[in-house]
Design a protein around this motif. Structure first.
Motif, short mmCIF file in Angstrom:
data_model
loop_
_atom_site.label_atom_id
_atom_site.label_comp_id
_atom_site.label_asym_id
_atom_site.label_seq_id
_atom_site.Cartn_x
_atom_site.Cartn_y
_atom_site.Cartn_z
N LEU A 77 0.82 -1.21 0.00
CA LEU A 77 0.00 0.00 0.00
C LEU A 77 0.86 1.26 0.00
N ASP A 78 2.02 1.21 0.64
CA ASP A 78 2.87 2.40 0.69
C ASP A 78 3.90 2.44 -0.43
N SER A 79 3.78 1.54 -1.40
CA SER A 79 4.72 1.55 -2.53
C SER A 79 4.48 2.76 -3.43
N PRO A 80 5.52 3.54 -3.74
CA PRO A 80 5.36 4.58 -4.77
C PRO A 80 5.06 3.93 -6.12
N VAL A 81 4.08 4.47 -6.83
CA VAL A 81 3.66 3.84 -8.08
C VAL A 81 4.61 4.14 -9.24
N ALA A 82 5.54 5.06 -9.06
CA ALA A 82 6.43 5.46 -10.15
C ALA A 82 7.27 4.30 -10.68
N ARG A 83 7.50 3.28 -9.87
CA ARG A 83 8.26 2.12 -10.33
C ARG A 83 7.58 1.48 -11.54
N TRP A 84 6.25 1.45 -11.54
CA TRP A 84 5.49 0.82 -12.63
C TRP A 84 4.83 1.86 -13.53
N LEU A 85 4.64 3.04 -13.00
CA LEU A 85 4.02 4.12 -13.76
C LEU A 85 4.99 5.30 -13.82
N PRO A 86 6.05 5.19 -14.62
CA PRO A 86 7.05 6.26 -14.65
C PRO A 86 6.49 7.59 -15.12
N GLU A 87 5.34 7.56 -15.79
CA GLU A 87 4.70 8.80 -16.21
C GLU A 87 4.34 9.68 -15.01
N LEU A 88 4.21 9.04 -13.83
CA LEU A 88 3.82 9.77 -12.61
C LEU A 88 4.99 9.92 -11.65
N ALA A 89 6.22 9.82 -12.17
CA ALA A 89 7.40 9.86 -11.30
C ALA A 89 7.65 11.24 -10.72
N SER A 90 7.33 12.30 -11.47
CA SER A 90 7.61 13.66 -10.99
C SER A 90 6.40 14.55 -11.25
N PRO A 91 5.29 14.27 -10.60
CA PRO A 91 4.07 15.03 -10.90
C PRO A 91 4.15 16.47 -10.41
N LYS A 92 3.50 17.33 -11.15
CA LYS A 92 3.33 18.73 -10.75
C LYS A 92 1.90 18.91 -10.23
N VAL A 93 1.74 19.89 -9.35
CA VAL A 93 0.45 20.16 -8.72
C VAL A 93 0.11 21.62 -8.93
N VAL A 94 -1.12 21.93 -9.34
CA VAL A 94 -1.48 23.34 -9.44
C VAL A 94 -1.36 23.98 -8.07
N ARG A 95 -0.88 25.23 -8.05
CA ARG A 95 -0.56 25.87 -6.77
C ARG A 95 -1.77 25.95 -5.85
N THR A 96 -2.92 26.27 -6.42
CA THR A 96 -4.19 26.19 -5.70
C THR A 96 -5.17 25.52 -6.64
N PRO A 97 -6.27 24.95 -6.16
CA PRO A 97 -7.24 24.32 -7.06
C PRO A 97 -7.74 25.26 -8.15
N GLU A 98 -7.76 26.56 -7.87
CA GLU A 98 -8.26 27.53 -8.85
C GLU A 98 -7.18 28.01 -9.82
N SER A 99 -5.93 27.59 -9.62
CA SER A 99 -4.82 28.09 -10.43
C SER A 99 -4.89 27.58 -11.86
N PRO A 100 -4.35 28.36 -12.82
CA PRO A 100 -4.26 27.87 -14.20
C PRO A 100 -3.27 26.72 -14.31
N LEU A 101 -3.30 26.03 -15.43
CA LEU A 101 -2.51 24.81 -15.59
C LEU A 101 -1.01 25.05 -15.56
N ASP A 102 -0.58 26.27 -15.84
CA ASP A 102 0.86 26.53 -15.85
C ASP A 102 1.37 27.11 -14.53
#
Length: 385
Positions: A77-102
């Motif tokens: 359960l605590d395994s990071p998924v990046a080992r199998w899903l490298p597309e999610l190895a370095s995800p970015k997060v919008v600064r706030t939920p209302e923030s634009p995509l960049d």
């Protein structure tokens, strides 16, 4: 005719749902009713073995399949998924939920298997669909009503997902739907099997779910139901969304762990019986008792439950389904586990009483809430019967 048959009959015909099949099991006492027809033209009568698009009832099945890998120790359960899903190895997060995509910041920590199972990975739908980070889920991933033939294959789908920022930091908030599709890709990559083969091996074959899959074989299309939405004068007030020989008549490129399965009332009941049996059905073990308990335990904080009143309606969330924690209606029993599907389906169990309730219809829900009268009447009957 039974009382259950009469209750379903009130919601079938005259521009309402063409047909429905329901099951209520209280211990060893099982009641099943089938009413109406498989299509709005009134042709083939609905039967106990009619096949439906079960939509989001796929989610608990997907979660159970992931938990078989946890039971085997192939993931944790605590395994990071990046080992199998490298597309999610370095995800970015919008600064706030209302923030634009960049306007993004790095994720504070890796996404884990548990984040996917609890819908707290940062991907998915909040109550406010107008937030900028929600739009790409529809535009690039087709995270709307099930459209199996319109979705890209898993590797292309994951590549697109990896370009979309998270709406929230991992573990921070409950967001609906996308995590089940990611679970499907994860399970396929960990197991080395295509998702349909993996689900068949771990869930469908052990439980005898012979009519469950991502497509309906040609020989069984006569048992398949049409899929409709309300609001059109065509076909007696119903609009045909997908016919029997439509999108589910051939295997999809992307088998959706969030909503792609078809099934029957008895196949869904077999899955429910396995959960009620703490992972075992008719002597065949699919999950450990500990895995079943984890699936049916609420993992959300009160703030996370309150953050999605549109979808959760005050309920908690286990793995793949909701858990009743705030009884608001007579049928809301603490510990009741299950979920509803956007194609007009619902399946729940109450472990404390050994009860299972399953409702399969063909009429698309208008939204997460309010729920249709047919579901409320069905649950009322199941609770009082």
């Amino acid at each position: 005719m039974s009382e259950l048959h009469d209750i379903l009959g009130k919601h079938v015909g005259d521009g309402r749902a063409p047909g429905a099949v329901a099951l209520v099991a209280r211990g060893d006492r099982v009641e099943v009713a089938a009413v109406g027809s498989t299509d709005a033209g009134g042709g083939t009568p609905m039967a106990r073995d009619s096949i439906f698009r079960i939509a989001s009832l796929t989610k608990p099945i997907m979660a159970a399949a992931v938990m078989t890998l946890v039971d085997e120790g192939r993931i944790a359960l605590d395994s990071p998924v990046a080992r199998w899903l490298p597309e999610l190895a370095s995800p970015k997060v919008v600064r706030t939920p209302e923030s634009p995509l960049d306007d993004v910041v790095p994720a504070a920590r890796p996404i884990t298997v548990e984040d996917l199972l609890t819908f707290r990975a940062g991907y998915g739908f909040p109550d406010d669909f107008s937030l900028p980070a929600v739009a790409p889920l529809f535009a690039e991933l087709l995270q709307g009503p099930p459209q199996p033939q319109a979705v890209a294959a898993p590797d292309a789908w994951m590549a697109a997902l990896g370009r979309i920022p998270l709406l929230c930091q991992p573990g921070e908030a409950w967001l609906y739907n996308a995590c089940s599709d990611i679970q499907g890709v994860l399970a396929a990559r960990v197991s080395g099997l295509p998702l349909p083969d993996f689900l068949a091996e771990r869930i469908f074959e052990p439980l005898g779910m012979t009519d469950t899959g991502f497509a309906v074989p040609a020989a069984d299309l006569g048992r398949f139901t049409g899929y409709y939405r309300a609001g059109s004068a065509d076909r007696g007030g119903l609009e045909l969304v997908d016919p029997q020989d439509g999108q589910w008549s051939t295997p999809p490129a992307f088998p959706s762990g969030a909503g792609g399965l078809v099934s029957t009332v008895d196949d869904v009941y077999a899955f429910a019986r396995m959960l009620l049996g703490e992972g075992t059905l008719d002597g065949r073990r699919v999950l450990s008792p500990a895995a079943v308990r984890q699936m049916m335990t609420d993992h959300l904080t009160p703030a996370q439950r309150d953050g999605s009143r549109l979808f959760l309606l005050g309920q908690g969330w286990g793995f793949g389904g909701s858990v009743d924690v705030e009884p608001q209606e007579p049928w809301n029993v603490p510990g009741r586990y299950g979920w509803i599907g956007g194609t007009g389906t619902a399946s729940h169990i109450v472990p404390s009483t050994g009860t299972a309730t399953i409702l399969l219809t063909q009429l698309e829900l208008t939204g997460p809430s309010p729920l249709p009268d047919a579901m409320n009447d069905f649950w009322r009957y199941a609770a009082n019967g």
